[in-house]
Design an enzyme around this catalytic site. Structure first.
Site, PDB file in Angstrom:
ATOM      1  N   ASP A   1       0.872  -1.173   0.000  1.00  0.00           N
ATOM      2  CA  ASP A   1       0.000   0.000   0.000  1.00  0.00           C
ATOM      3  C   ASP A   1       0.910   1.224   0.000  1.00  0.00           C
ATOM      4  OD1 ASP A   1      -2.065   1.719   0.134  1.00  0.00           O
ATOM      5  OD2 ASP A   1      -2.670   1.241   2.176  1.00  0.00           O
TER       6      ASP A   1
ATOM      7  N   HIS B   1      -4.151 -19.158  14.407  1.00  0.00           N
ATOM      8  CA  HIS B   1      -5.509 -19.700  14.269  1.00  0.00           C
ATOM      9  C   HIS B   1      -6.391 -18.774  13.443  1.00  0.00           C
ATOM     10  CE1 HIS B   1      -9.440 -21.351  14.885  1.00  0.00           C
ATOM     11  NE2 HIS B   1      -9.832 -20.144  15.258  1.00  0.00           N
TER      12      HIS B   1
ATOM     13  N   CYS C   1      -4.712 -25.156  16.949  1.00  0.00           N
ATOM     14  CA  CYS C   1      -5.820 -26.012  17.387  1.00  0.00           C
ATOM     15  C   CYS C   1      -5.414 -27.480  17.498  1.00  0.00           C
ATOM     16  CB  CYS C   1      -7.008 -25.867  16.437  1.00  0.00           C
ATOM     17  SG  CYS C   1      -7.842 -24.270  16.633  1.00  0.00           S
TER      18      CYS C   1
ATOM     19  N   CYS D   1      -5.541 -25.968  12.141  1.00  0.00           N
ATOM     20  CA  CYS D   1      -4.328 -25.150  12.258  1.00  0.00           C
ATOM     21  C   CYS D   1      -3.385 -25.725  13.308  1.00  0.00           C
ATOM     22  CB  CYS D   1      -4.673 -23.694  12.591  1.00  0.00           C
ATOM     23  SG  CYS D   1      -5.034 -23.373  14.317  1.00  0.00           S
TER      24      CYS D   1
ATOM     25  N   ASP E   1      -7.648  -7.159   2.654  1.00  0.00           N
ATOM     26  CA  ASP E   1      -6.596  -7.182   3.670  1.00  0.00           C
ATOM     27  C   ASP E   1      -7.200  -6.591   4.927  1.00  0.00           C
ATOM     28  OD1 ASP E   1      -6.341  -4.221   2.731  1.00  0.00           O
ATOM     29  OD2 ASP E   1      -5.139  -4.329   4.553  1.00  0.00           O
TER      30      ASP E   1
ATOM     31  N   CYS F   1     -10.978 -27.060  13.497  1.00  0.00           N
ATOM     32  CA  CYS F   1      -9.890 -26.356  12.802  1.00  0.00           C
ATOM     33  C   CYS F   1      -8.644 -27.239  12.694  1.00  0.00           C
ATOM     34  CB  CYS F   1      -9.552 -25.056  13.528  1.00  0.00           C
ATOM     35  SG  CYS F   1      -8.239 -24.105  12.732  1.00  0.00           S
TER      36      CYS F   1
END
Lengths: 382, 382
Positions: B92, B336, B310, B307, B267, B305
């Site tokens: 950006d 997560h 988790c 991830c 984003d 989940c």
């Protein structure tokens, strides 16, 4: 069969290398324990600690007692499942933290009464309570509650003597309170800066039946020669077949000096804390990576290092992250410093086995130059 | 051959799924870009981001211009080698950060003059300078410098119109200044909360020859219905074959709503910032893991989940780490939440391909309940 055993396998002068067997793994000594005060090593994962070669972590029973509470940890099955670090754990009782950090501390025969630095509430920690908390936490090694005195010999030997004698009575109470056969209990040698008191403390502590012994209250202001003497007189009295732990120290130079005297275990926040502040350890001395000279430096923190930081990141990137206070910078720096300590101790063990420790020590000290002027002990909460 | 291409491969109503080809990899859209303001995602490593499925990262050219300076990054070979994230980057320009954060901001035809929030020094950023900085950083996608106005239509349409018209002239200057053929340049639609100005801005911006278009200045106070209209009128004017990016938003509900309108890129700092503050995303709504009810909860943050948080850690441990402000807690929570976003977008793409996006969207919104009362946009430095 004991779940806990220690064996000295090689000696070189007073330096020794051995194996400390615990229910959660074998530790090659001399060993350095990364500090995980609250059950995690400052942003570093258990997998990363394993990869960089950490053998055992240290946590603080008093801090965990305050938050989250030992019952929470016990309900999870103890520190190992709670934190995900499945290797050995050692918990310090927190006596040092309380007497150095809490407000309105009163020590009497019963125990320590103080205002919690966390919530200001009045609490009492007794030797029995310290054991009870540590048994619930379930570390492989627990430490007795001790009274840490750092007075100078000449001015306060009476207070040092009283503290030492109380520590001795507390040690007996701790041993009586200790139940878990899968947890070792270490005694702590005190005595301020008085070689006479240190010797006496070591003599008494060594008769009580601990699984190992620690030097407490060092690294708080004594000079190197004083410390060497205080360690030496204690070692003369401590049984050689049990592990010896120098609490809270130190710099790489402190480690090689103490190993030469026969110390087996170390812990210190220096690798993580210095990392966070941009001080990186290398075998050529410390590197202040925040310095402007590293602004565009494409080289890794230490050329010869095999850590995940040095194999992927530049000094320039690390400097930038630390300058903007990005958490990833502290993580990368801590990983390098912890790996540096692991490699240093690994080489120390090899030198002892090869009976070349004196040469190794001289080489390390020469390369590091004059002792760096970093604080030796914990400045804040551990 | 262009290093940059976009192809819409499936449509379902206005929602669309496609592929954005960049020199550093292909991005499946709609996609969410984790925010790495200073070149790192808040304590998370590139390897972790790759494992959790991040496709492209966003950084901030203005912040990197201040520290470490674009020349430092350029000397390292650009953002990719400097940071170790080898996948696509978007930068950006920092116009939003300057106009919202800096002191004594003065905007005139030439550019933005302001006092740096970093060192207080007076600086000027022009459209050309913003391009020059971003070309040195070497992201795959650069953004034009825009003037962000969030005034209400009724009270300040004149100011909004002036800002919009200036943004348009700046856009032309940006395109003229842009040289790198391996870097895409996106234009930004402005116009405050006025549908008329937004439409006009989109019409003009779409004629200038950008590689993609963004909605700027949203998520700063308008309500959901307003925003829907502002996006809709812009999309009517923007070319359908180019990617559309909704800057700085948002919550999971914002994402599914905007995807339904045909937005391709997002984003937001919410996954990392909310994680740090103990707000975890789950498909059943947010979970405030610092809450006392999770004190001894052995379950993972989200049962379903996959991830790394988790699969290894409990709510009780996460709660504890966040309470004691241990950096590892923020890291686990961010991992997560970022994985949650990745999975949500993955399912959105599948639903579009399967022409079941309306059902998917209703399901997600129903499960999430009423829109959570979280801040939508960045409260501080991105």
């Amino acid at each position: 069969m004991r779940a806990f055993a220690f064996e000295v396998r090689a000696e070189d002068g007073l330096a020794r290398s051995g194996r400390l067997v615990t229910p959660h793994g074998v530790i090659e000594t001399p060993a350095f324990m990364p500090v995980a005060t609250f059950g995690a090593v400052r942003g570093i994962s258990p997998e990363e600690l394993e990869r960089l070669g950490a053998q055992i972590l240290l946590s603080n029973a008093y801090h965990l007692h305050e938050r989250p509470g030992e019952d929470v940890v016990a309900q999870a099955g103890g520190l190992h499942p709670f934190t995900g670090w499945k290797g050995p754990w050692l918990t310090d009782s927190g006596g040092f933290q309380i007497t150095s950090l809490a407000a309105r501390v009163r020590i009497d025969e019963e125990g320590v009464t103080f205002c919690s630095p966390h919530d200001g509430r009045r609490r009492t920690l007794t030797p029995e309570k310290a054991i009870q908390v540590q048994e619930k936490l379930g570390a492989d090694v627990a430490m007795v509650l001790d009274e840490c005195v750092s007075d100078d010999v000449a001015t306060a030997s009476l207070r040092s003597r009283a503290a030492m004698e109380r520590t001795w009575r507390w040690a007996e109470r701790s041993l009586r309170a200790h139940r878990r056969v899968d947890q070792a209990l270490f005694g702590i040698v005190q005595g301020g800066y008085s070689p006479v008191l240190r010797r006496k403390s070591a003599q008494i502590t060594s008769t009580l039946g601990f699984d190992g012994h620690a030097h407490g209250g060092l690294g708080l202001g004594e000079n190197a020669a004083q410390r060497e003497e205080l360690i030496a007189v204690a070692h003369e009295a401590l049984p050689r077949h049990l592990p010896r732990y120098l609490m809270g120290l130190g710099r790489p130079s402190d480690l090689v000096q103490a190993i030469a005297q026969g110390v087996d275990l170390f812990d210190c926040v220096i690798p993580t804390r210095n990392g966070r502040h941009g001080i990186l350890f290398t075998r050529a001395g410390t590197l202040a990576v925040r310095n402007a000279r590293y602004r565009s430096d494409p080289s890794p923190p230490e050329e010869s290092c095999d850590c995940s930081t040095c194999s992927r990141y530049s000094r320039a990137y690390l400097r930038h992250l630390l300058h903007v206070n990005e958490a990833f910078g502290a993580r990368l720096a801590a990983i390098h410093n912890l790996r540096f300590y692991r490699r240093l101790l690994e080489e120390a063990r090899a030198a002892i086995r090869g009976r070349s420790f004196a040469t190794f020590r001289t080489g390390v000290l020469d390369a590091l130059g004059a002792p760096a002027r970093e604080p030796q002990a914990e400045g804040g909460l551990r």
